[in-house]
Design a protein around this motif. Structure first.
Motif, PDB file in Angstrom:
ATOM      1  N   ALA A 118       0.588  -1.251   0.070  1.00  0.00           N
ATOM      2  CA  ALA A 118      -0.147   0.076   0.019  1.00  0.00           C
ATOM      3  C   ALA A 118       1.006   1.186   0.087  1.00  0.00           C
ATOM      4  CB  ALA A 118      -0.936  -0.004   1.254  1.00  0.00           C
ATOM      5  N   ARG A 123      -1.758   4.778  -4.984  1.00  0.00           N
ATOM      6  CA  ARG A 123      -3.073   4.619  -6.297  1.00  0.00           C
ATOM      7  C   ARG A 123      -3.891   3.552  -5.657  1.00  0.00           C
ATOM      8  NH1 ARG A 123       0.067   6.396 -11.756  1.00  0.00           N
ATOM      9  NH2 ARG A 123       1.092   8.334 -10.818  1.00  0.00           N
ATOM     10  N   LYS A 124      -4.254   2.755  -6.781  1.00  0.00           N
ATOM     11  CA  LYS A 124      -5.193   1.741  -6.796  1.00  0.00           C
ATOM     12  C   LYS A 124      -4.856   0.635  -5.794  1.00  0.00           C
ATOM     13  CE  LYS A 124      -7.188   2.485 -11.459  1.00  0.00           C
ATOM     14  NZ  LYS A 124      -7.353   1.793 -12.670  1.00  0.00           N
ATOM     15  N   VAL A 125      -3.564   0.384  -5.569  1.00  0.00           N
ATOM     16  CA  VAL A 125      -3.114  -0.841  -4.657  1.00  0.00           C
ATOM     17  C   VAL A 125      -3.494  -0.098  -3.097  1.00  0.00           C
ATOM     18  CG1 VAL A 125      -1.130  -2.068  -3.811  1.00  0.00           C
ATOM     19  CG2 VAL A 125      -1.530  -1.620  -6.300  1.00  0.00           C
ATOM     20  N   ASP A 126      -3.178   1.103  -3.008  1.00  0.00           N
ATOM     21  CA  ASP A 126      -3.198   1.649  -1.548  1.00  0.00           C
ATOM     22  C   ASP A 126      -4.680   2.021  -1.258  1.00  0.00           C
ATOM     23  OD1 ASP A 126      -2.616   3.071   0.710  1.00  0.00           O
ATOM     24  OD2 ASP A 126      -2.642   5.021  -0.075  1.00  0.00           O
ATOM     25  N   SER A 127      -5.521   2.328  -2.369  1.00  0.00           N
ATOM     26  CA  SER A 127      -6.877   2.570  -2.052  1.00  0.00           C
ATOM     27  C   SER A 127      -7.615   1.181  -1.686  1.00  0.00           C
ATOM     28  CB  SER A 127      -7.752   2.879  -3.169  1.00  0.00           C
ATOM     29  OG  SER A 127      -7.105   4.294  -3.505  1.00  0.00           O
ATOM     30  N   ALA A 128      -7.403   0.138  -2.472  1.00  0.00           N
ATOM     31  CA  ALA A 128      -7.924  -1.339  -2.241  1.00  0.00           C
ATOM     32  C   ALA A 128      -7.682  -1.644  -0.782  1.00  0.00           C
ATOM     33  CB  ALA A 128      -7.390  -2.400  -3.285  1.00  0.00           C
ATOM     34  N   ILE A 129      -6.295  -1.614  -0.321  1.00  0.00           N
ATOM     35  CA  ILE A 129      -5.665  -2.275   0.841  1.00  0.00           C
ATOM     36  C   ILE A 129      -6.491  -1.178   2.085  1.00  0.00           C
ATOM     37  CG2 ILE A 129      -3.644  -2.284   2.547  1.00  0.00           C
ATOM     38  CD1 ILE A 129      -2.230  -3.322  -0.209  1.00  0.00           C
ATOM     39  N   TYR A 131      -9.117   0.267   1.761  1.00  0.00           N
ATOM     40  CA  TYR A 131     -10.535  -0.091   2.108  1.00  0.00           C
ATOM     41  C   TYR A 131     -10.388  -1.296   2.805  1.00  0.00           C
ATOM     42  CZ  TYR A 131     -15.312  -1.457   0.740  1.00  0.00           C
ATOM     43  OH  TYR A 131     -16.418  -2.106   0.846  1.00  0.00           O
ATOM     44  N   LEU A 132      -9.874  -2.320   2.464  1.00  0.00           N
ATOM     45  CA  LEU A 132      -9.721  -3.664   3.353  1.00  0.00           C
ATOM     46  C   LEU A 132      -9.580  -3.418   4.813  1.00  0.00           C
ATOM     47  CD1 LEU A 132      -9.901  -6.678   3.108  1.00  0.00           C
ATOM     48  CD2 LEU A 132      -7.399  -6.535   2.646  1.00  0.00           C
ATOM     49  N   ARG A 193       2.474   1.126   6.314  1.00  0.00           N
ATOM     50  CA  ARG A 193       2.091   1.695   4.981  1.00  0.00           C
ATOM     51  C   ARG A 193       2.608   3.284   5.169  1.00  0.00           C
ATOM     52  NH1 ARG A 193      -2.262   5.496   4.870  1.00  0.00           N
ATOM     53  NH2 ARG A 193      -2.753   6.103   2.454  1.00  0.00           N
TER      54      ARG A 193
END
Length: 316
Positions: A118, A123-129, A131-132, A193
């Motif tokens: 993250a 970006r998208k990887v950070d946003s997904a993690i 959110y998780l 992170r």
């Protein structure tokens, strides 16, 4: 002729020097070493009986001496089944350490890897993690751990392939470890992170990237050694929390059923307080209290010794 230059001291050497100056921290370290010795002794007794396929001494009932107060023979008295209460508490130490160590084996890799991905890629990887871990962190820990533990316990008990494992590891203990592991990684993930977000733009990372180093090499060969001390700090600070959570779960009847854990001892002993049997509750509570207190105090001292910012602030 030039004088030989002294090699700079490592972070761990500096931290050890800081810890040695603190008497309270060293006293707590001594207490922890005693607990580790008790843990190893309990493990040896458990595995000696398990490998010989005999009933361990702490599980043998003797109703002729049930509910006896502390004496020279039984230092912490006996319980309702005539089992030595000190032996039960010693095995409770084994359960506490097994829970904390096995859970950390899930929490540390999961939290570190997700936090590194993250923070480094963003970006998208950070946003997904993010959110998780926001979803996992929004559910009360006890409820989520209990739900996961029940599911894992049912799967383990019904799976023929897991029968070999459950011969040596209690299925309830395994279920609690998985439940606590898959809910306890959030704090470490956030911490790692944040550190990777800072380190990814520093000069040594930019230099490694310009020399053609891969993202994997930069993450785990260049940045990881600079944030590894945070794992030790997080582990030392979370260790008592894992023990306390296991005690609460055992008290509620979730998890270990066939082995004496501190939570199970406390839960069983409360029913006999009206008979004046205080030694069961006092023994388990005292063992838990001194371990958690020593872990908390030593963890705080270790954090102060390993964190460069705190160490710099103290020396100014």
């Amino acid at each position: 002729m030039n004088a030989p230059t002294q090699r700079p001291e490592s972070l761990w050497a500096i931290a050890w020097q800081q810890l040695r100056r603190k008497r309270l921290a060293m006293a707590c370290l001594g207490i922890l070493l005693v607990y580790v010795g008790v843990w190893l002794y309990a493990e040896s007794n458990f595995w000696f009986a398990k490998l010989r396929d005999v009933t361990p001494a702490y599980q043998i009932s003797n109703y002729a001496i049930r509910n006896q107060p502390p004496s020279a023979t039984h230092w912490l008295g006996t319980n309702y089944a005539g089992r030595d209460n000190l032996g039960q508490i010693v095995q409770g130490t084994r359960i506490a350490f097994e829970i904390a160590v096995l859970t950390s084996c899930i929490v540390i890799p999961l939290g570190f890897v997700l936090g590194a991905f993250a923070g480094y890629f963003g970006r998208k990887v950070d946003s997904a993690i993010v959110y998780l871990f926001s979803v996992v962190g929004s559910v009360p820990d006890i409820l989520l751990i209990t739900a996961i533990a029940y599911v894992v316990h049912g799967v383990v008990e019904r799976s023929p392939s897991m029968q070999t494992v459950t011969r040596y590891v209690d299925s309830g203990l395994l279920a609690v470890c998985v439940g606590m592991g898959f809910t306890g990684w959030v704090g470490l993930c956030r911490l790692i992170r944040a550190e990777y977000l800072k380190h990814r733009e520093r000069q040594y990372v930019l230099a490694a990237r310009s020399l053609g180093a891969t993202d994997t090499a930069i993450m785990f060969r260049h940045i990881a050694p600079n944030v590894s001390h945070l794992i030790i700090i997080n582990f030392s600070l979370r260790f008592p929390g894992l023990i306390m959570t296991e005690v609460v779960l055992s008290y509620l009847g979730v998890g270990i059923a066939n082995e004496p854990s501190w939570g199970a001892i406390i839960n069983a002993s409360k029913q006999r307080l009206w008979l004046g049997n205080w030694w069961e509750l006092a023994g388990a509570t005292g063992a838990m209290f001194f371990l958690v207190l020593a872990l908390n105090l030593f963890g705080d001292a270790l954090r102060d010794a390993l964190d460069p910012k705190l160490r710099t602030a103290v020396t100014k």
